[in-house]
Design a protein around this motif. Structure first.
Motif, PDB file in Angstrom:
ATOM      1  N   THR A  44      70.640   5.344 -11.707  1.00  0.00           N
ATOM      2  CA  THR A  44      69.278   5.177 -12.206  1.00  0.00           C
ATOM      3  C   THR A  44      68.427   4.428 -11.189  1.00  0.00           C
ATOM      4  OG1 THR A  44      70.018   5.166 -14.506  1.00  0.00           O
ATOM      5  CG2 THR A  44      67.868   4.205 -14.052  1.00  0.00           C
ATOM      6  N   ILE A  45      68.983   3.373 -10.642  1.00  0.00           N
ATOM      7  CA  ILE A  45      68.277   2.613  -9.611  1.00  0.00           C
ATOM      8  C   ILE A  45      67.909   3.530  -8.458  1.00  0.00           C
ATOM      9  CG2 ILE A  45      68.495   0.752  -7.910  1.00  0.00           C
ATOM     10  CD1 ILE A  45      70.336  -0.698  -9.889  1.00  0.00           C
ATOM     11  N   GLN A  46      68.878   4.308  -7.991  1.00  0.00           N
ATOM     12  CA  GLN A  46      68.640   5.200  -6.861  1.00  0.00           C
ATOM     13  C   GLN A  46      67.608   6.263  -7.199  1.00  0.00           C
ATOM     14  OE1 GLN A  46      72.821   6.212  -6.665  1.00  0.00           O
ATOM     15  NE2 GLN A  46      73.008   5.263  -4.654  1.00  0.00           N
ATOM     16  N   CYS A  47      67.730   6.851  -8.392  1.00  0.00           N
ATOM     17  CA  CYS A  47      66.840   7.932  -8.804  1.00  0.00           C
ATOM     18  C   CYS A  47      65.395   7.456  -8.896  1.00  0.00           C
ATOM     19  CB  CYS A  47      67.305   8.492 -10.138  1.00  0.00           C
ATOM     20  SG  CYS A  47      66.209   9.750 -10.838  1.00  0.00           S
ATOM     21  N   PHE A  48      65.167   6.358  -9.593  1.00  0.00           N
ATOM     22  CA  PHE A  48      63.795   5.894  -9.796  1.00  0.00           C
ATOM     23  C   PHE A  48      63.180   5.396  -8.488  1.00  0.00           C
ATOM     24  CE2 PHE A  48      64.704   4.849 -14.562  1.00  0.00           C
ATOM     25  CZ  PHE A  48      64.754   6.212 -14.827  1.00  0.00           C
ATOM     26  N   ARG A  49      63.993   4.783  -7.640  1.00  0.00           N
ATOM     27  CA  ARG A  49      63.471   4.352  -6.344  1.00  0.00           C
ATOM     28  C   ARG A  49      63.104   5.550  -5.467  1.00  0.00           C
ATOM     29  NH1 ARG A  49      67.344  -0.858  -4.994  1.00  0.00           N
ATOM     30  NH2 ARG A  49      65.945  -2.427  -5.905  1.00  0.00           N
ATOM     31  N   LEU A  50      63.834   6.636  -5.597  1.00  0.00           N
ATOM     32  CA  LEU A  50      63.535   7.831  -4.817  1.00  0.00           C
ATOM     33  C   LEU A  50      62.107   8.308  -5.072  1.00  0.00           C
ATOM     34  CD1 LEU A  50      64.731  10.019  -2.906  1.00  0.00           C
ATOM     35  CD2 LEU A  50      65.348  11.308  -4.956  1.00  0.00           C
ATOM     36  N   TYR A  51      61.623   8.111  -6.303  1.00  0.00           N
ATOM     37  CA  TYR A  51      60.266   8.526  -6.643  1.00  0.00           C
ATOM     38  C   TYR A  51      59.238   7.425  -6.418  1.00  0.00           C
ATOM     39  CZ  TYR A  51      62.472  12.681  -8.398  1.00  0.00           C
ATOM     40  OH  TYR A  51      63.203  13.849  -8.470  1.00  0.00           O
ATOM     41  N   GLY A  52      59.671   6.328  -5.824  1.00  0.00           N
ATOM     42  CA  GLY A  52      58.736   5.285  -5.416  1.00  0.00           C
ATOM     43  C   GLY A  52      58.512   4.177  -6.404  1.00  0.00           C
ATOM     44  N   ALA A  53      59.377   4.060  -7.409  1.00  0.00           N
ATOM     45  CA  ALA A  53      59.190   3.006  -8.404  1.00  0.00           C
ATOM     46  C   ALA A  53      59.494   1.630  -7.828  1.00  0.00           C
ATOM     47  CB  ALA A  53      60.087   3.256  -9.610  1.00  0.00           C
ATOM     48  N   GLU A  54      58.741   0.651  -8.299  1.00  0.00           N
ATOM     49  CA  GLU A  54      59.080  -0.754  -8.081  1.00  0.00           C
ATOM     50  C   GLU A  54      59.853  -1.205  -9.305  1.00  0.00           C
ATOM     51  OE1 GLU A  54      57.024  -5.189  -7.864  1.00  0.00           O
ATOM     52  OE2 GLU A  54      55.783  -3.417  -7.449  1.00  0.00           O
ATOM     53  N   LEU A  55      61.130  -1.503  -9.125  1.00  0.00           N
ATOM     54  CA  LEU A  55      61.990  -1.807 -10.259  1.00  0.00           C
ATOM     55  C   LEU A  55      61.971  -3.304 -10.569  1.00  0.00           C
ATOM     56  CD1 LEU A  55      65.060   0.504  -9.569  1.00  0.00           C
ATOM     57  CD2 LEU A  55      63.030   0.950 -10.953  1.00  0.00           C
ATOM     58  N   ILE A  56      61.858  -3.599 -11.839  1.00  0.00           N
ATOM     59  CA  ILE A  56      61.857  -4.967 -12.337  1.00  0.00           C
ATOM     60  C   ILE A  56      63.118  -5.160 -13.165  1.00  0.00           C
ATOM     61  CG2 ILE A  56      60.568  -6.716 -13.620  1.00  0.00           C
ATOM     62  CD1 ILE A  56      59.040  -5.505 -11.223  1.00  0.00           C
ATOM     63  N   SER A  57      63.848  -6.231 -12.925  1.00  0.00           N
ATOM     64  CA  SER A  57      65.127  -6.472 -13.595  1.00  0.00           C
ATOM     65  C   SER A  57      64.948  -7.354 -14.822  1.00  0.00           C
ATOM     66  CB  SER A  57      66.106  -7.133 -12.623  1.00  0.00           C
ATOM     67  OG  SER A  57      67.358  -7.353 -13.221  1.00  0.00           O
ATOM     68  N   ALA A  58      65.428  -6.861 -15.974  1.00  0.00           N
ATOM     69  CA  ALA A  58      65.413  -7.640 -17.213  1.00  0.00           C
ATOM     70  C   ALA A  58      66.810  -8.177 -17.479  1.00  0.00           C
ATOM     71  CB  ALA A  58      64.952  -6.772 -18.382  1.00  0.00           C
ATOM     72  N   PRO A  59      66.971  -9.455 -17.719  1.00  0.00           N
ATOM     73  CA  PRO A  59      68.305 -10.032 -17.892  1.00  0.00           C
ATOM     74  C   PRO A  59      68.963  -9.605 -19.198  1.00  0.00           C
ATOM     75  CG  PRO A  59      66.622 -11.687 -18.339  1.00  0.00           C
ATOM     76  CD  PRO A  59      65.909 -10.479 -17.808  1.00  0.00           C
ATOM     77  N   ILE A  60      70.298  -9.550 -19.168  1.00  0.00           N
ATOM     78  CA  ILE A  60      71.071  -9.196 -20.353  1.00  0.00           C
ATOM     79  C   ILE A  60      72.134 -10.246 -20.609  1.00  0.00           C
ATOM     80  CG2 ILE A  60      70.752  -6.733 -19.845  1.00  0.00           C
ATOM     81  CD1 ILE A  60      73.787  -6.673 -19.151  1.00  0.00           C
ATOM     82  N   ASP A  61      72.711 -10.176 -21.813  1.00  0.00           N
ATOM     83  CA  ASP A  61      73.915 -10.936 -22.138  1.00  0.00           C
ATOM     84  C   ASP A  61      74.838 -10.002 -22.916  1.00  0.00           C
ATOM     85  OD1 ASP A  61      72.921 -10.850 -24.756  1.00  0.00           O
ATOM     86  OD2 ASP A  61      72.178 -12.916 -24.711  1.00  0.00           O
ATOM     87  N   GLY A  62      75.822 -10.540 -23.603  1.00  0.00           N
ATOM     88  CA  GLY A  62      76.773  -9.707 -24.322  1.00  0.00           C
ATOM     89  C   GLY A  62      76.167  -8.906 -25.454  1.00  0.00           C
ATOM     90  N   ASN A  63      74.960  -9.279 -25.885  1.00  0.00           N
ATOM     91  CA  ASN A  63      74.249  -8.550 -26.936  1.00  0.00           C
ATOM     92  C   ASN A  63      73.151  -7.656 -26.386  1.00  0.00           C
ATOM     93  OD1 ASN A  63      75.627  -9.560 -29.284  1.00  0.00           O
ATOM     94  ND2 ASN A  63      74.646 -11.527 -28.886  1.00  0.00           N
ATOM     95  N   GLY A  64      73.243  -7.323 -25.095  1.00  0.00           N
ATOM     96  CA  GLY A  64      72.278  -6.429 -24.484  1.00  0.00           C
ATOM     97  C   GLY A  64      71.098  -7.160 -23.873  1.00  0.00           C
ATOM     98  N   VAL A  65      70.014  -6.420 -23.660  1.00  0.00           N
ATOM     99  CA  VAL A  65      68.857  -7.005 -22.989  1.00  0.00           C
ATOM    100  C   VAL A  65      68.293  -8.154 -23.823  1.00  0.00           C
ATOM    101  CG1 VAL A  65      67.144  -5.448 -24.038  1.00  0.00           C
ATOM    102  CG2 VAL A  65      66.731  -6.413 -21.767  1.00  0.00           C
TER     103      VAL A  65
END
Length: 402
Positions: free
Chosen positions: A129-150
């Motif tokens: 997903t990271i590779q795919c979205f970056r291929l189209y020029g996206a600036e990716l923002i990381s949302a933190p997760i824990d054991g219960n998801g995002v």
């Protein structure tokens, strides 16, 4: 001559996992690196019967060109399959068939992302997903997760700050995290989609691989299934599904359920890509679902993976002790772990991976699964393709490598 490649290729690198596979030719390697199902559990007899039925009942349809949206009988079966999972009002025309769920992600990139657009993903998330979205020029923002998801509070702050084109989540048994988004957080996600009028993409290739044997032990409903509880959320939700992890990756059959205008644009882009997903594969999948073999197949796979996950977690606790920490997975294919460095042990996943290869066992370091701010102490272990005895032996080798 020197070829001049597209500028978009400057934004991506080859998969770290694919590169790791080059090291696995060493004899005797026990691999926890793969992210795929166990081929020994494919329902070969059922698939063979489905192939025969496809060629007997409608050979012309199975072997001819088909509609870009997908083979009609399969779209009907997939709509029924999703309805059986609590997703109400899913009609065949509400979905398109894709060449694996990976193509659905690619179509989302093509239809939604312009260079410089911001997209929020989990940290960590699916590497492709990271590779795919970056291929189209996206600036990716990381949302933190824990054991219960995002972490929904943090996610909402990021939405307010960055106003993303969309948010991409794997709510159920994520790859690589194995995390399961809690029921409360799922409702919060749908509510913030409406509150901020932001599209959410739910990727759900692992949701059927739960280990619980009772209703109370099973994962919450998908975001798609829960959307009727939050008026207006269905129009802000795209859902990607796949038969790869539950039937066969080789069929390359996935699907996307999305608002009508998004499906129309995705269908147009798919025309340019491959005209349509293999009609032969689609006809085979349609016959398999029609034969009602999927429940039995899933029950068997769940039992096997649950046992292997338990054995791996027990072995990790016994062999590595407080030098590693993880949340026990409740489904999926992975244990996502973090090295603590306790007792002066190795605390870098990439360094540990190299010493593990020398001891005859492989896994994937966790850093490549982050679009930003990687946690270098993390690692992903897959229990799916290794029998219990080899799991115990492999984790023993990890202990000696640490």
């Amino acid at each position: 001559m020197s070829l001049q490649f597209a500028d978009r290729l400057n934004n991506v690198e080859t998969s770290a996992i694919r590169e790791l596979f080059k090291l696995l030719g060493k004899p005797g390697i026990i691999s926890f690196a793969g992210g795929f199902p166990d081929s020994a559990m494919f329902d070969v007899d059922g698939i063979r019967a489905a192939v025969n039925a496809a060629l007997t009942e409608e050979a012309g349809g199975a072997l001819q060109y088909g509609a870009t949206e997908g083979y009609g009988p399969l779209r009907e079966q997939l709509a029924a399959f999703m309805t059986g999972k609590g997703c109400t009002a899913v009609a065949p025309e509400n979905l398109i068939v894709t060449t694996g769920s990976q193509q659905a992600l690619d179509l989302l990139g093509k239809t939604l992302i312009s260079p410089g657009d911001k997209v929020i993903v989990e940290g960590p998330t699916f590497l492709a997903t990271i590779q795919c979205f970056r291929l189209y020029g996206a600036e990716l923002i990381s949302a933190p997760i824990d054991g219960n998801g995002v972490k929904t509070d943090e996610l909402e702050k990021l939405i307010v700050e960055h106003k993303p084109k969309f948010v991409y989540l794997i709510p159920t048994f994520g790859n690589p995290s194995g995390a399961m988004l809690s029921l409360a957080r799922r409702k919060a996600v749908l509510e913030m989609a409406v509150r901020h009028q932001t599209l959410f993409v739910e990727d759900d290739p692992y949701g059927d691989l739960y280990f619980g044997q009772t209703a109370d032990d099973r994962p919450p409903p998908s975001l798609l299934a829960m959307s009727p509880l939050v008026p207006g959320s269905r129009e802000l939700l795209a859902h990607c599904g796949s038969l790869s992890k539950v039937l066969s990756p080789g069929l390359r059959v996935g699907w996307m359920i999305a608002p009508a205008d998004l499906l129309a644009k995705a269908t147009m882009c798919k025309q340019f890509s491959d005209a349509h997903t293999s009609t032969f594969a689609q006809a085979t999948a349609a016959q398999y679902l029609k034969a009602s073999r999927m429940p039995g197949t899933l029950a068997h796979v769940r039992r096997v993976y649950a046992e292997r996950a338990q054995v791996m977690c027990d072995a990790l606790r016994g062999e590595l002790g407080d030098a590693i920490e993880f949340v026990q997975p409740q489904g999926g294919l992975f244990v996502w772990a973090r090295l603590t460095g306790a007792g002066g042990k190795v605390s870098d996943g990439a360094v540990f991976a190299k010493s593990a290869i020398d001891k005859g066992v492989a896994f994937v370091p966790g850093a490549p699964f982050y679009c930003a701010h990687p946690d270098h102490a993390t690692l992903r272990l897959s229990f799916a393709t290794v029998g219990v005895e080899k799991i115990v032996e492999g984790v023993g080798r990890l202990g000696s490598a640490l």
